[in-house]
Design a protein around this motif. Structure first.
Motif, PDB file in Angstrom:
ATOM      1  N   HIS A   1      -6.571  -4.422  -7.199  1.00  0.00           N
ATOM      2  CA  HIS A   1      -6.874  -4.215  -5.788  1.00  0.00           C
ATOM      3  C   HIS A   1      -7.327  -2.775  -5.609  1.00  0.00           C
ATOM      4  CE1 HIS A   1      -6.300  -3.759  -1.462  1.00  0.00           C
ATOM      5  NE2 HIS A   1      -6.151  -5.063  -1.357  1.00  0.00           N
TER       6      HIS A   1
ATOM      7  N   GLU B   1      -8.149   3.877  -5.722  1.00  0.00           N
ATOM      8  CA  GLU B   1      -8.305   4.837  -4.638  1.00  0.00           C
ATOM      9  C   GLU B   1      -7.095   5.761  -4.542  1.00  0.00           C
ATOM     10  OE1 GLU B   1     -11.007   5.450  -2.881  1.00  0.00           O
ATOM     11  OE2 GLU B   1     -12.020   3.908  -4.052  1.00  0.00           O
ATOM     12  N   SER B   2      -5.908   5.232  -4.744  1.00  0.00           N
ATOM     13  CA  SER B   2      -4.699   6.060  -4.725  1.00  0.00           C
ATOM     14  C   SER B   2      -4.693   7.040  -5.896  1.00  0.00           C
ATOM     15  CB  SER B   2      -3.450   5.169  -4.791  1.00  0.00           C
ATOM     16  OG  SER B   2      -3.366   4.337  -3.662  1.00  0.00           O
TER      17      SER B   2
ATOM     18  N   VAL C   1      -6.715  -0.514  -3.665  1.00  0.00           N
ATOM     19  CA  VAL C   1      -5.739   0.507  -3.302  1.00  0.00           C
ATOM     20  C   VAL C   1      -5.293   1.301  -4.523  1.00  0.00           C
ATOM     21  CG1 VAL C   1      -3.701  -1.000  -3.522  1.00  0.00           C
ATOM     22  CG2 VAL C   1      -3.624   0.957  -1.991  1.00  0.00           C
TER      23      VAL C   1
ATOM     24  N   GLN D   1       1.258   3.913  -3.115  1.00  0.00           N
ATOM     25  CA  GLN D   1       1.035   5.344  -2.883  1.00  0.00           C
ATOM     26  C   GLN D   1       2.255   6.154  -3.330  1.00  0.00           C
ATOM     27  OE1 GLN D   1      -1.703   6.850  -1.463  1.00  0.00           O
ATOM     28  NE2 GLN D   1      -2.827   4.983  -1.001  1.00  0.00           N
TER      29      GLN D   1
ATOM     30  N   ASP E   1       1.653  -4.106  -9.521  1.00  0.00           N
ATOM     31  CA  ASP E   1       1.418  -4.670  -8.183  1.00  0.00           C
ATOM     32  C   ASP E   1       1.912  -6.109  -8.228  1.00  0.00           C
ATOM     33  OD1 ASP E   1       0.406  -5.962  -5.965  1.00  0.00           O
ATOM     34  OD2 ASP E   1      -1.617  -5.181  -6.151  1.00  0.00           O
TER      35      ASP E   1
ATOM     36  N   THR F   1       0.840  -1.207   0.000  1.00  0.00           N
ATOM     37  CA  THR F   1       0.000   0.000   0.000  1.00  0.00           C
ATOM     38  C   THR F   1       0.867   1.245   0.000  1.00  0.00           C
ATOM     39  OG1 THR F   1      -1.858  -1.107   1.081  1.00  0.00           O
ATOM     40  CG2 THR F   1      -1.745   1.287   1.272  1.00  0.00           C
TER      41      THR F   1
ATOM     42  N   CYS G   1      -9.391  -6.961   2.418  1.00  0.00           N
ATOM     43  CA  CYS G   1      -9.685  -5.542   2.637  1.00  0.00           C
ATOM     44  C   CYS G   1     -11.158  -5.227   2.427  1.00  0.00           C
ATOM     45  CB  CYS G   1      -8.840  -4.676   1.707  1.00  0.00           C
ATOM     46  SG  CYS G   1      -7.068  -4.904   1.949  1.00  0.00           S
TER      47      CYS G   1
END
Length: 756
Positions: A105, A110-111, A107, A75, A183, A71, A333
């Motif tokens: 995923h 959203e990132s 993340v 980011q 990822d 994560t 998650c």
């Protein structure tokens, strides 16, 4: 011993990694930034693990940073890319495209959204579609590649196990200015990785997905790729990631990477594929009609994602957990959000598959004994289902006597059974339950006397007619004409052995709203009231088929016929209160109280109710609300009992009862719990708990009841239901049997805990 098959969520810590972490704490505790001997020893450890990681990842050049996990790595990569793109005009002058795989995923998207907004950018974010096999649509990507500023893809998907075509993605980006983030979390230890051989700019990894502790990971940054630190401060990691290094985590990760490089403990690809095939065979033997949701040929050798027709993912998760087999419904998650898998939805799979998917995943260090045990447990799960009429079964099984409740997104269906006569009635069948009810009742060879609706439904199409045709033998029951709700014309009751159902018309919610009163050996036991009265609400009466001016009279008739304390079973139960009665609802719903006390006439009640029903929002399940809620006061006082207090509580309440609300298929797979001091125990599954409420509620003083289940969720639901109905001695074991067992029993050995 548990069988842990949720390695894609996290893994136990390898014994060698634990030892390395402890050694770092005891011996290499220096700060790597210090220049004295202790610091130099610590620095040597960090540099050694970094060099090892380069070899394992095939990254001889570029930067390898120790971070807290993927994560943070993602980011950092997204921030670095977007910060560079804001200074770089796109080739055609339009805003850059930020592309991510539709099955990524959460993340990643959203990132992208977070940093796009925080940096004040107006870049366009788009999801790269995937084919039905879960792989990216490379032609779609190639068409948009010239405008792409950042492309984010997975090396392998955490839910489906699908391995991305990284070479194909690289080809699609040949002439693109895009930066590329991969990822790599699920690939580490399962796929060969050569980061330097592809034009990957960033790659993120988490140690806890491969037997290292949580809180340590890696970020690869290609030589020359733009970089902006996420954390500034002391200048650690070459000023790219400030903060004193996690020495114990780095040491543990180094031990795992060394094990991987040595190639002895972790199994090679052919062995892992053989393990997967054995698990696949066990699953197919256990569950009739099981289908795999991704092609095995392009999936990780350690991941299986499957669905079983007619069985929800929650049922399967409870079943596996009862057998001490740990699986999941998808990404950890998202596990608490109870939503269909966005991964399977993006692949275009049917809704039932996405809604009921289960993921099974194991680590590359398991052995044949572990796989054998896992296969045996899986087969026992299938046997437990068949024994409870939830799988293919040829011999008739004992009927579940009394009332069984089924629930889908707040909508309720009931089956009333008289086991002695093998007769039953189905009330308010739901479309989602059609196959389940058909299988369940056919397996038990019950004689269906009627399939009834309590009213004409607005939130779903009734399947009563279809179920009636499938289950009822017209030669075995009275071949009478039926009304629109399924009630035999001219009949005042439907006999079910010693039980009877009586019809009570209650127009209001709809013109045809009807209650069905259940009598047992002549005594009124409970009533199925449809949406006339719901826990915390009254059925809305603003539908075209409603009869709002008749509603008040129907409620008064209900009170006169049933009294204040008879148990009412609703057609909708959005807050999972199981049942209610008029005394409870009158105390919590002022409008109901006023009409029953004569303070409101039919017109006044209809007008007041219309105010409540203005602009009713959808339910928490995003379905049409069939009831207009009123402000209610829920139970008071503590409901949950901490497992550490259990023995003392039992000594203080010697007349307490221990109520196991797990379903029969779970109870078959779990050894009985032994309590000291001894406590009377009752198996009362939540689906049939209704049958016990009329006996428990009148008790004075109320007997202490301690409800238990696997996790504490269903037991808390049961305790809340009784508290709401006035039983002040209803309790739930906090954390359920899982937490209690952890406190009661010694931790397993290291090898047992790792199951390797």
């Amino acid at each position: 011993m548990e069988i842990y098959l949720d390695a894609n969520a996290t893994t136990p810590v390898l014994a060698r990694a634990r030892a390395a972490a402890l050694a770092a704490m005891a011996d290499d505790y220096g700060n790597p930034s210090s220049i004295h001997s202790s610091g130099l020893k610590a620095r040597a450890l960090v540099d050694g693990v970094r060099a090892l990681a380069r070899r394992v990842l095939g990254a001889p050049t570029g930067q390898l940073l120790f971070v807290s996990g993927a994560t943070e790595g993602i980011q950092t990569a997204v921030l670095s890319a977007l910060h560079a793109l804001r200074r770089r005009p796109s080739p055609d002058g339009q805003p850059w495209l930020l592309l991510y795989g539709a099955t990524e995923h959460k993340v990643v998207p959203e990132s992208l959204r977070h940093w796009n907004e925080l940096l004040g950018l107006d870049f366009e974010i788009q999801a790269i579609p995937v084919h039905s096999d879960g792989r990216h649509d490379l032609e779609w990507l190639k068409q948009r590649a010239p405008r792409a500023g950042l492309v984010c893809t997975m090396a392998a998907n955490n839910e489906s196990g699908v391995i991305s075509d990284l070479s194909g993605i690289a080809t699609a980006l040949t002439d693109s200015p895009a930066l590329w983030l991969v990822d790599g979390v699920q690939a580490l230890g399962k796929l060969p990785l050569q980061l330097g051989a592809l034009r990957i700019d960033y790659a993120a990894f988490s140690g806890h997905k491969l037997y290292a502790p949580k809180g340590i990971g890696l970020l690869y940054v290609r030589e020359g790729a733009p970089f902006t630190p996420l954390l500034a401060g002391g200048g650690q990691e070459g000023a790219r990631r400030s903060g004193t290094e996690n020495m114990s985590g780095i040491a543990a990760l180094g031990a795992v990477l060394a094990t991987l490089e040595e190639g002895q403990r972790f199994k090679p690809l052919p062995v892992l594929q053989a393990y997967r095939e054995q698990l696949s065979a066990a699953l197919q033997a256990a569950f009739t009609g099981l289908c795999f949701n991704a092609p095995p040929a392009i999936c990780l050798p350690t991941t299986l994602n499957f669905s079983v027709p007619g069985l929800s993912s929650k049922l399967l998760l409870d079943l596996f957990d009862a057998a001490e087999v740990r699986v999941s419904g998808g990404s950890a998650c998202n596990a608490s959000k109870a939503q269909p898998s966005h991964v399977l939805q993006a692949m275009g799979l049917p809704a039932w598959q996405a809604d009921s998917a289960v993921r099974l995943s194991f680590g590359p260090a398991v052995n044949q004994l572990f796989i054998d045990d896992a296969c045996a447990r899986i087969r026992s799960c299938g046997e437990a289902l068949r024994a409870c009429c939830l799988g293919s079964h040829t011999d008739p099984l004992p009927l579940t006597d009394g009332v069984t409740r089924f629930e889908v997104d707040g909508a309720c269906c009931y089956v009333v059974v008289d086991a002695a006569s093998r007769q039953c009635v189905v009330i308010d069948p739901l479309p989602e339950l059609f196959d389940h009810l058909l299988q369940w009742l056919s397996c038990q060879q019950a004689q269906v006397r009627a399939v009834l609706d309590t009213h004409s439904h607005a939130d779903h199409e009734s399947v009563a007619g279809t179920l009636r045709e499938a289950l009822m033998n017209p030669l075995a029951v009275d071949a009478l004409p039926i009304n629109s709700l399924g009630w035999p014309e001219g009949q005042t009751i439907i006999p079910l052995g010693a039980r009877t159902l009586q019809r009570l018309p209650l127009p209001g919610h709809t013109q045809d709203s009807t209650a069905y009163l259940l009598r047992d050996t002549g005594s009124l036991r409970l009533a199925f009231v449809g949406d006339t009265v719901l826990p915390g609400a009254l059925g809305r009466s603003d539908f075209e088929r409603s009869a709002p001016l008749a509603y008040a009279g129907s409620l008064q008739l209900l009170a006169q016929t049933l009294g204040p304390d008879l148990l009412l079973l609703p057609a909708h139960d959005y807050d999972r209160r199981l049942a209610t009665n008029l005394r409870t609802e009158s105390a919590q719903q002022p409008l109901l109280s006023k009409v029953l006390n004569g303070q409101l006439d039919a017109n006044g009640f209809a007008a007041s109710k219309a105010v409540l029903e203005r602009n009713l929002a959808p339910t928490v399940y995003q379905t049409l609300a069939c009831g207009a809620p009123q402000p209610t006061q829920i139970e008071s006082g503590p409901l949950e009992l901490d497992p550490s207090e259990l023995r003392a509580w039992l000594r203080q309440h010697p007349n307490a009862h221990w109520i196991d609300v797990r379903e029969p298929y779970e109870q078959r797979l779990s050894a009985p719990q032994v309590l000291e001091p001894a406590c009377p125990a009752l198996n009362a599954p939540l689906s049939t708990l209704i049958n016990h409420l009329p006996d428990w509620l009148p008790e004075q003083p109320p007997r202490p009841l301690l409800f238990v289940c696997r996790s504490g969720n269903r037991s808390l639901q049961a305790a809340r239901a009784l508290r709401r109905l006035g039983h002040e001695q209803a309790w739930s074991l906090s954390g359920g049997l899982a937490l209690w067992a952890k406190l009661e029993h010694t931790s397993p050995s290291d090898e047992a805990a790792l199951a390797i």
